[in-house]
Design an enzyme around this catalytic site. Structure first.
Site, PDB file in Angstrom:
ATOM      1  N   ASP A  37      72.106  43.889  37.198  1.00 54.53           N
ATOM      2  CA  ASP A  37      73.376  43.386  36.678  1.00 54.53           C
ATOM      3  C   ASP A  37      74.129  42.776  37.851  1.00 54.53           C
ATOM      4  O   ASP A  37      74.717  43.492  38.673  1.00 54.53           O
ATOM      5  CB  ASP A  37      74.176  44.531  36.046  1.00 54.53           C
ATOM      6  CG  ASP A  37      75.589  44.110  35.633  1.00 54.53           C
ATOM      7  OD1 ASP A  37      75.827  42.892  35.491  1.00 54.53           O
ATOM      8  OD2 ASP A  37      76.447  44.996  35.454  1.00 54.53           O
ATOM      9  N   LYS A 100      79.708  34.405  41.531  1.00 56.18           N
ATOM     10  CA  LYS A 100      79.146  34.214  40.191  1.00 56.18           C
ATOM     11  C   LYS A 100      79.928  33.166  39.394  1.00 56.18           C
ATOM     12  O   LYS A 100      79.373  32.515  38.509  1.00 56.18           O
ATOM     13  CB  LYS A 100      79.157  35.557  39.457  1.00 56.18           C
ATOM     14  CG  LYS A 100      78.500  35.547  38.086  1.00 56.18           C
ATOM     15  CD  LYS A 100      78.488  36.946  37.505  1.00 56.18           C
ATOM     16  CE  LYS A 100      77.932  36.966  36.095  1.00 56.18           C
ATOM     17  NZ  LYS A 100      77.891  38.335  35.548  1.00 56.18           N
ATOM     18  N   GLU A 203      74.456  39.516  28.735  1.00 61.16           N
ATOM     19  CA  GLU A 203      75.160  40.767  29.008  1.00 61.16           C
ATOM     20  C   GLU A 203      75.588  41.502  27.733  1.00 61.16           C
ATOM     21  O   GLU A 203      75.417  42.732  27.650  1.00 61.16           O
ATOM     22  CB  GLU A 203      76.367  40.496  29.917  1.00 61.16           C
ATOM     23  CG  GLU A 203      75.948  40.126  31.340  1.00 61.16           C
ATOM     24  CD  GLU A 203      77.084  39.577  32.189  1.00 61.16           C
ATOM     25  OE1 GLU A 203      78.216  39.479  31.667  1.00 61.16           O
ATOM     26  OE2 GLU A 203      76.839  39.235  33.356  1.00 61.16           O
ATOM     27  N   ASP A 225      84.195  43.122  26.924  1.00 59.83           N
ATOM     28  CA  ASP A 225      83.795  43.314  28.321  1.00 59.83           C
ATOM     29  C   ASP A 225      84.981  42.954  29.216  1.00 59.83           C
ATOM     30  O   ASP A 225      85.289  41.772  29.412  1.00 59.83           O
ATOM     31  CB  ASP A 225      82.577  42.432  28.630  1.00 59.83           C
ATOM     32  CG  ASP A 225      82.019  42.677  30.032  1.00 59.83           C
ATOM     33  OD1 ASP A 225      82.694  43.319  30.854  1.00 59.83           O
ATOM     34  OD2 ASP A 225      80.895  42.208  30.304  1.00 59.83           O
TER      35      ASP A 225
END
Length: 434
Positions: A37, A100, A203, A225
């Site tokens: 992850d 990211k 995800e 999330d």
């Protein structure tokens, strides 16, 4: 003919018996495929252990199950994770985080300039891509996928240290809204870390697997999330063992760091009110920031905390330390962040509208990301849906747990589980509220 069938049947029975006895009495093989992850603010690595059928999220040397997504460059070394984070205050221009957000993304020059303005390190434009400029004994550019590769290499070494075997294969998760280019650049980061990627998994799908939803009878799953810096809401439709992402929305500038900032601003003002001067030294502000983070975490478990921080305030006595003490209540924290908390429901309403689904038709609401531990946020979500969200999995580790399960499946681990298949939705677009 009957004799041949009897011999074949006996051989099959012997093989099954040997397999059973092996599973019972021989040590299970070491997992050879890891689940990764690569998060915006934190990263984790996990493995699925054959035989026992359990996921282990691998700890670092200090027993921590995740590492900060931070890479810092010095004159002689590249430091990833907590080592990089510890260098960030003294080496801000060469310490890269949030990579990211840039990986595989195509920018217009003005968009990149706007996006990079909030970072202390320099972000350069290179033919549509972002690069980070690092100045140590010389100045050079590094790509977002190189930054990702250093974090992935750190986690690979953590896994190899724990398992005692080389790790060359992985399954990796990406946000559901990553396009093909972003996914390929994430794979490139893993390749730079010496790993072959067997599968890329979204995800939200990984989180649904962590909650076991790929094996039970549910149709509509909503994944909230909320991490340190971003909010992503996804509506999944499960058809057999396959997941279709029906709608996505979010806010890429809303997360735990924003909640901390509100509390930090309040604390700085209280220092000024008590002592007549605000904290101005870098180390004082950093100590307050750390204390605020700890207070936020403690307030998820208890109604109030006492914040105590020694400060070097400019009060006229050179070299003296002032012990700042301030009670912080959960009620105060919720009041300071009330408008930010309410923003969480905006993308929830959007994905339901775009997915043409009433909130009563959602079978499961699952929570991902450490910020979903905040009691007020859980209460808001429960009130909106008229039922409690599923909190059976550690929200910090939900994605890596699901990725590790998929890694075990790809590695042929026993006992075999149902694999989550994702149906590509080429027309899907993410609505962003930032």
């Amino acid at each position: 003919m009957a004799g041949e069938m009897s011999i074949l049947g006996s051989a099959i029975l012997a093989l099954l018996l040997a397999g059973y006895l092996g599973q019972q009495y021989l040590p299970p093989p070491k997992p050879r495929v890891i689940g990764l992850d690569l998060g915006t603010t934190f990263c984790s690595v996990g493995v699925f252990h054959p035989g026992v059928g359990e996921v282990e999220v691998i700890e670092d040397e200090e027993g921590r199950k995740s590492i900060p997504s931070v890479v810092s460059f010095t004159h002689t070394e590249v430091h990833a994770g907590y080592e990089g984070q510890e260098l960030s205050d003294g080496n801000p221009h060469n310490t890269i985080y949030d990579a990211k957000r840039f990986i595989g993304k195509v920018f217009e020059p003005e968009d990149l300039e706007r996006e990079s303005a909030r970072y202390p390190f320099k972000v350069a434009y290179n033919n549509g891509s972002a690069e980070f400029m690092v100045s140590t004994n010389q100045t050079f550019a590094v790509s977002p996928e190189f930054i990702g590769s250093r974090l992935l290499l750190k986690m690979r070494r953590m896994a190899e240290s724990r398992l005692g075997v080389p790790v060359l294969k992985a399954v990796i998760s990406v946000p559901a809204d990553f396009d093909e280019r972003q996914r390929n650049y994430t794979i490139r980061a893993a390749n730079l870390a010496g790993m072959d990627v067997l599968r890329v998994i979204n995800e939200p799908t990984a989180a649904a697997m962590a909650y076991g939803l790929h094996k039970v009878d549910v149709s509509n799953v909503l994944v909230v999330d909320l991490g340190g810096g971003t909010l992503d809401v996804s509506l999944l439709n499960k058809q057999g063992g396959m997941f279709l992402t029906r709608a996505m929305a979010g806010n890429n500038k809303l997360g735990g760091q924003d909640f901390n900032q509100r509390l930090l601003q309040h604390v700085v003002e209280r220092v000024r009110q008590q002592y007549g001067v605000p904290p101005t030294r870098k180390e004082d502000v950093q100590l307050l920031r750390q204390a605020v983070e700890a207070a936020k975490l403690n307030l998820t478990l208890q109604p109030s905390v006492l914040l105590q921080v020694p400060l070097h305030l400019e009060t006229g006595v050179p070299g003296s330390l002032t012990l700042f003490r301030e009670p912080i209540t959960r009620e105060l924290f919720e009041e300071l962040n009330a408008d930010l908390f309410r923003k969480i429901l905006d993308p929830v309403r959007t994905v339901l509208a775009e997915g043409q689904l009433a909130k009563e038709e959602v079978d499961e609401v699952v929570l991902v990301g450490g910020s979903t531990r905040i009691p007020c946020i859980r209460r808001l979500i429960a009130q909106f849906f008229g039922k409690d969200p599923n909190t059976s999995v550690d929200p910090d580790l939900a994605v890596v747990t699901g990725v590790a399960i998929q890694a075990g499946i790809m590695g042929g681990s026993w006992p075999l589980q149902v694999s989550a298949l994702e149906i590509p939705n080429r027309h899907l677009r993410k609505t962003n509220f930032s």
